[in-house]
Structure formats: C-alpha cells, structure tokens
Design an enzyme around this catalytic site. Structure first.
Site, PDB file in Angstrom:
ATOM      1  N   GLY A  50       3.542  37.284 -38.293  1.00 38.89           N
ATOM      2  CA  GLY A  50       4.686  36.939 -37.442  1.00 38.89           C
ATOM      3  C   GLY A  50       4.398  37.299 -35.990  1.00 38.89           C
ATOM      4  O   GLY A  50       3.908  38.386 -35.706  1.00 38.89           O
ATOM      5  N   GLU A  83       0.768  44.328 -41.829  1.00 40.45           N
ATOM      6  CA  GLU A  83       0.134  44.751 -43.096  1.00 40.45           C
ATOM      7  C   GLU A  83      -0.774  43.677 -43.673  1.00 40.45           C
ATOM      8  O   GLU A  83      -1.835  43.961 -44.226  1.00 40.45           O
ATOM      9  CB  GLU A  83       1.228  45.098 -44.104  1.00 40.45           C
ATOM     10  CG  GLU A  83       2.080  43.886 -44.386  1.00 40.45           C
ATOM     11  CD  GLU A  83       3.263  44.081 -45.325  1.00 40.45           C
ATOM     12  OE1 GLU A  83       4.377  43.854 -44.843  1.00 40.45           O
ATOM     13  OE2 GLU A  83       3.055  44.419 -46.507  1.00 40.45           O
ATOM     14  N   ASP A 125       8.854  44.881 -37.438  1.00 45.24           N
ATOM     15  CA  ASP A 125       9.473  45.689 -38.508  1.00 45.24           C
ATOM     16  C   ASP A 125       9.170  47.172 -38.379  1.00 45.24           C
ATOM     17  O   ASP A 125       9.810  47.987 -39.039  1.00 45.24           O
ATOM     18  CB  ASP A 125       8.969  45.208 -39.887  1.00 45.24           C
ATOM     19  CG  ASP A 125       9.477  43.823 -40.222  1.00 45.24           C
ATOM     20  OD1 ASP A 125       9.143  43.321 -41.310  1.00 45.24           O
ATOM     21  OD2 ASP A 125      10.192  43.229 -39.394  1.00 45.24           O
ATOM     22  N   GLY A 178      13.651  42.603 -40.910  1.00 42.51           N
ATOM     23  CA  GLY A 178      13.172  43.849 -41.503  1.00 42.51           C
ATOM     24  C   GLY A 178      12.984  43.584 -42.979  1.00 42.51           C
ATOM     25  O   GLY A 178      13.885  43.769 -43.782  1.00 42.51           O
ATOM     26  N   ARG A 179      11.784  43.052 -43.309  1.00 41.01           N
ATOM     27  CA  ARG A 179      11.528  42.575 -44.675  1.00 41.01           C
ATOM     28  C   ARG A 179      11.660  43.683 -45.713  1.00 41.01           C
ATOM     29  O   ARG A 179      12.386  43.573 -46.680  1.00 41.01           O
ATOM     30  CB  ARG A 179      10.126  41.988 -44.710  1.00 41.01           C
ATOM     31  CG  ARG A 179       9.812  41.241 -45.955  1.00 41.01           C
ATOM     32  CD  ARG A 179       8.382  40.735 -45.922  1.00 41.01           C
ATOM     33  NE  ARG A 179       8.260  39.409 -45.318  1.00 41.01           N
ATOM     34  CZ  ARG A 179       7.176  39.031 -44.642  1.00 41.01           C
ATOM     35  NH1 ARG A 179       6.217  39.887 -44.413  1.00 41.01           N
ATOM     36  NH2 ARG A 179       7.096  37.811 -44.161  1.00 41.01           N
ATOM     37  N   GLU A 238      17.799  42.141 -43.414  1.00 44.25           N
ATOM     38  CA  GLU A 238      17.657  40.947 -44.273  1.00 44.25           C
ATOM     39  C   GLU A 238      17.101  41.313 -45.662  1.00 44.25           C
ATOM     40  O   GLU A 238      17.333  40.618 -46.642  1.00 44.25           O
ATOM     41  CB  GLU A 238      16.715  39.949 -43.610  1.00 44.25           C
ATOM     42  CG  GLU A 238      15.320  40.503 -43.409  1.00 44.25           C
ATOM     43  CD  GLU A 238      14.372  39.547 -42.753  1.00 44.25           C
ATOM     44  OE1 GLU A 238      14.670  38.332 -42.707  1.00 44.25           O
ATOM     45  OE2 GLU A 238      13.319  39.998 -42.282  1.00 44.25           O
ATOM     46  N   ARG A 242      33.041  37.437 -40.311  1.00 45.04           N
ATOM     47  CA  ARG A 242      32.082  36.436 -39.820  1.00 45.04           C
ATOM     48  C   ARG A 242      30.683  37.045 -39.825  1.00 45.04           C
ATOM     49  O   ARG A 242      30.538  38.262 -39.785  1.00 45.04           O
ATOM     50  CB  ARG A 242      32.451  35.995 -38.398  1.00 45.04           C
ATOM     51  CG  ARG A 242      33.791  35.241 -38.296  1.00 45.04           C
ATOM     52  CD  ARG A 242      33.722  33.887 -38.962  1.00 45.04           C
ATOM     53  NE  ARG A 242      34.955  33.114 -38.788  1.00 45.04           N
ATOM     54  CZ  ARG A 242      36.003  33.210 -39.574  1.00 45.04           C
ATOM     55  NH1 ARG A 242      35.987  34.050 -40.617  1.00 45.04           N
ATOM     56  NH2 ARG A 242      37.081  32.457 -39.364  1.00 45.04           N
ATOM     57  N   HIS A 246      14.950  34.723 -35.711  1.00 46.76           N
ATOM     58  CA  HIS A 246      13.741  34.731 -34.870  1.00 46.76           C
ATOM     59  C   HIS A 246      14.028  34.978 -33.396  1.00 46.76           C
ATOM     60  O   HIS A 246      13.081  35.126 -32.610  1.00 46.76           O
ATOM     61  CB  HIS A 246      12.967  33.439 -35.083  1.00 46.76           C
ATOM     62  CG  HIS A 246      12.290  33.385 -36.427  1.00 46.76           C
ATOM     63  ND1 HIS A 246      12.986  33.222 -37.600  1.00 46.76           N
ATOM     64  CD2 HIS A 246      10.994  33.526 -36.766  1.00 46.76           C
ATOM     65  CE1 HIS A 246      12.142  33.248 -38.613  1.00 46.76           C
ATOM     66  NE2 HIS A 246      10.937  33.431 -38.158  1.00 46.76           N
ATOM     67  N   ARG A 278      12.268  37.885 -32.295  1.00 46.06           N
ATOM     68  CA  ARG A 278      10.806  37.789 -32.141  1.00 46.06           C
ATOM     69  C   ARG A 278      10.425  37.008 -30.885  1.00 46.06           C
ATOM     70  O   ARG A 278       9.242  36.779 -30.614  1.00 46.06           O
ATOM     71  CB  ARG A 278      10.212  37.077 -33.360  1.00 46.06           C
ATOM     72  CG  ARG A 278      10.368  37.787 -34.684  1.00 46.06           C
ATOM     73  CD  ARG A 278       9.016  38.019 -35.311  1.00 46.06           C
ATOM     74  NE  ARG A 278       8.283  36.777 -35.424  1.00 46.06           N
ATOM     75  CZ  ARG A 278       8.198  36.072 -36.555  1.00 46.06           C
ATOM     76  NH1 ARG A 278       8.793  36.511 -37.661  1.00 46.06           N
ATOM     77  NH2 ARG A 278       7.519  34.943 -36.603  1.00 46.06           N
TER      78      ARG A 278
HETATM   79  O1  F6P Z   1       7.140  40.544 -40.492  1.00 46.55           O
HETATM   80  C1  F6P Z   1       7.951  40.266 -39.402  1.00 46.55           C
HETATM   81  C2  F6P Z   1       9.017  39.300 -39.799  1.00 46.55           C
HETATM   82  O2  F6P Z   1       9.727  38.947 -38.657  1.00 46.55           O
HETATM   83  C3  F6P Z   1       9.967  39.855 -40.843  1.00 46.55           C
HETATM   84  O3  F6P Z   1      10.913  40.732 -40.275  1.00 46.55           O
HETATM   85  C4  F6P Z   1      10.577  38.581 -41.359  1.00 46.55           C
HETATM   86  O4  F6P Z   1      11.122  38.726 -42.655  1.00 46.55           O
HETATM   87  C5  F6P Z   1       9.361  37.650 -41.391  1.00 46.55           C
HETATM   88  O5  F6P Z   1       8.475  38.113 -40.387  1.00 46.55           O
HETATM   89  C6  F6P Z   1       9.710  36.202 -41.128  1.00 46.55           C
HETATM   90  O6  F6P Z   1       8.519  35.465 -41.316  1.00 46.55           O
HETATM   91  P1  F6P Z   1       8.400  33.973 -40.747  1.00 46.55           P
HETATM   92  O7  F6P Z   1       8.407  34.044 -39.247  1.00 46.55           O
HETATM   93  O8  F6P Z   1       7.063  33.514 -41.286  1.00 46.55           O
HETATM   94  O9  F6P Z   1       9.562  33.213 -41.287  1.00 46.55           O
END
Ligand code: F6P
Length: 340
Positions: A10, A102, A126, A169-170, A221, A264, A270, A273
């Site tokens: 990501g 990772e 994360d 936050g997977r 999430e 709500r 994203h 990110r």
């Molecule tokens: O590993 C970072 C992350 O943003 C996680 O928090 C999220 O679950 C995942 O990547 C989303 O992945 P993608 O961008 O491939 O949908």
C-alpha cells in the site's frame, strides 16, 4: 556500486521523501541508482528507470510514490521468482533497497536468505511492523483521521447523532487508537479487542446521563464482531489478505437497532493514504532513506532501518516482519479512561 530501489504494498505519504533521501545520499557516495517500478512487479518485468538528482527534485512534499507500487508476490509463482533472480543479475545490481510493509519486506528477507544483497525500509500507515517505534505514513494517516473526527463532532452534535468513523488498520488498531485519542472519540474499537455491544451502548448511555446526546465512535476496519471481520467479497490478494470493509456499517446498524439513536457512518478509506506527508513523516522517511544507504555502504545486508526512541538504528528484516506489532493492552486500557 549500482543500487536498485523499489516501493511495494500500500502506498502512503512519506515514500517520496525516502526515495529522495536514498538517491541524494547514494549519489553523494558515487553510487548509481536504478528505480524499479511498481514494487516487485518491476523486478519481474524488468520495469526500471534511472534515478538522478533531477528525478527526485520537487518530490519531497508529494504523496504516493514516483516509482509506483504493487502487491505482486514473486514467491507465489516460481516463474515470477526466477525472473526476479535473473533480472537482479541482468540489471547488474550490487544491492537492492526495498521499501514496504510486512509483505514487501517479507519477500526481501527471503531473497536475502537466498544470498541477494537486500536492505529494508519499513513503511505502512498501519504502524504494525515490530522493531520500529513508528513507520512513516502512520503520522500522516492519524492526522488525516483526526481532522475528519474534529469535523464530525459538529454535525454529530447538531443532529444529536452517533457518528461511526471507520479508519484503516488491517490487523492492528494503531490508527484508530491515536486518531481516536487525538480527536476525542467517545469510544475506540480496535482489532485487538472484540467489539461488545453492551460496552458500546453503555458508553452512549453514560454520555446521555451527562446531557451529551451525540457520540463519536472510531472503529478500525479490522475490528471484529464475535471474532468475525467484515470483508468485501472473498477475493484474496497475492499475500492472502482479504479486502476489509463494512464494519462501520455493521456497527452503525446494531447501534440504531439497540439504542434508537440516529447513526451515520464515515469510512475514511484511502484518504488516509493520500496527499502530502506531515513533517514528522517527511523527516522520518528522510532519516530512514539515509540509513538504508549507510547499511548498503557498510555491507549490512538483511537489515532494515528502524526508529528506537529518537535514534535511527538497524534490525534484521525478519525481526520487523516476523510478528506484527499490535496495540499494547496497557495503552488501550489507558484510552478506556476517556471513553464515554
Ligand atoms: O496496509 C495498509 C493498508 O492501507 C491497510 O490499512 C488496508 O487494509 C490495506 O492497505 C488496503 O489495501 P489496498 O490499498 O490494496 O486496498
């Protein structure tokens, strides 16, 4: 010395500061830099571009990665792995700097065990890599989420609603914990602690008793109801991850059913990110990048840069990727004092 650099997994703000720091410090050492595009896919398909000073000019404030990224896993398919091995040699690389989480660094560690000269830089919003106090990308994601939470307070209060904010936050709830604390959330739900509806309704009731007819609930999430994650479909990525999504909606529906409060959901997704990195992430990324070149110069392969306190150090890549860094229970217990 000819050094390859790639960004995998990501994306996040802070990647370009790392690339810039690696290229500028490597060129000062008289090294040659080759950018490998789109993560490990670039080494499979031999997608590269030379990186000189002009290539990294003006990228410090830019989000994303000028090299592109992917979730390609060469160890998933021997044909891919053979191409990676061959292209590493064909390109004449003396070393490779892999920037990732990772999954990406897990591949780097395996290549190192095969004898390839690899150095790692830890990256993920994360913040779930062990051995480093923080990864770059995390501070920016937390600030983005905090600003959203601040905004949601006003509309929650105006409508006397419960606002559920789903953050990324997977497997670890660091973004939820930090943004929830910083944003004054009334409840923070993380993957490390199962969601109990009685706790959720108790917080809402406690606030009502003191005249607060609205609440902000931050949920990671990857948080779980009865041990079950909320997933979108069954498709797995090349590292076996499901696509998470829907926990916010599930929680909101249960809250409305249980309490009758209008509820709500905001899923930040994203947005966490994207965009420009905070100063903290730009500086951390710069320090990590300079450290990676130092490790290459000193022949310290199989190592990754890491932050310990305010010192930049190096640890074996496996020490960073072997076990995920999840939220410290004592930290979460402290946060509970601010719920409700
Ligand atoms: O590993 C970072 C992350 O943003 C996680 O928090 C999220 O679950 C995942 O990547 C989303 O992945 P993608 O961008 O491939 O949908």
């Amino acid at each position: 010395m000819k050094i390859g650099i790639l960004t995998g997994g990501g994306d996040c703000p802070g990647l370009n500061p790392v690339i810039r720091a690696v290229v500028r410090t490597a060129l000062r050492e008289g090294f040659q830099m080759i950018g490998i595009q789109n993560g490990w896919k670039g080494l499979v398909d031999n997608e590269t571009k030379p990186l000189d000073l002009s290539a990294v000019s003006g990228i410090l404030h830019r989000g994303g990665t000028i090299l592109g990224t992917s979730r390609t896993n060469p160890y998933k398919d021997k044909a891919l792995l053979d191409k990676v091995r061959a292209n590493y040699r064909t390109l004449g690389l003396d070393a490779l700097i892999a920037i990732g989480g990772e999954d990406t660094l897990g591949v780097a560690a395996r290549l190192f065990q095969e004898g390839f000269k690899v150095v790692g830089v830890p990256k993920t919003i994360d913040n779930d890599l062990s051995g480093t106090d923080f990864t770059f990308g995390f501070d920016t994601a937390v600030n983005i989420a905090m600003e959203a939470i601040d905004r949601l307070h006003t509309t929650a209060e105006s409508h006397r609603r419960i606002m559920v904010v789903e953050v990324m936050g997977r497997h670890a709830g660091w973004i939820a914990l930090y943004s929830g604390l910083a944003g004054g959330a009334d409840l923070i739900l993380i993957p490390e602690t199962p969601i109990k509806m009685e706790e959720v309704t108790a917080v809402i009731r406690k606030r009502l008793e003191r005249g607060k007819n609205f609440s902000i609930i931050v949920v990671a999430e990857g948080a779980k109801f009865d041990g079950a994650e909320a997933v979108l479909g069954t498709k797995l990525d090349e590292f076996g991850h499901v696509r998470l999504g829907g926990i916010g909606e599930m929680l909101a529906n249960k809250i409305e059913e249980t309490t009758g409060f209008e509820t709500r959901v905001t899923v930040l997704g994203h947005i966490q990110r994207g965009g420009s990195a905070t100063a903290f992430d730009r500086v951390l990324g710069t320090r990590f990048g300079a450290k990676a070149v130092e490790l290459v110069k000193n022949g310290q392969f199989g190592q990754m840069a890491a932050l310990k306190g305010n010192e930049i150090t190096a640890i074996p890549i496996e020490a960073g990727t072997g076990k995920l860094k999840t939220v410290d229970p004592a930290f979460y217990e402290m946060a509970r004092k601010f719920f409700g």
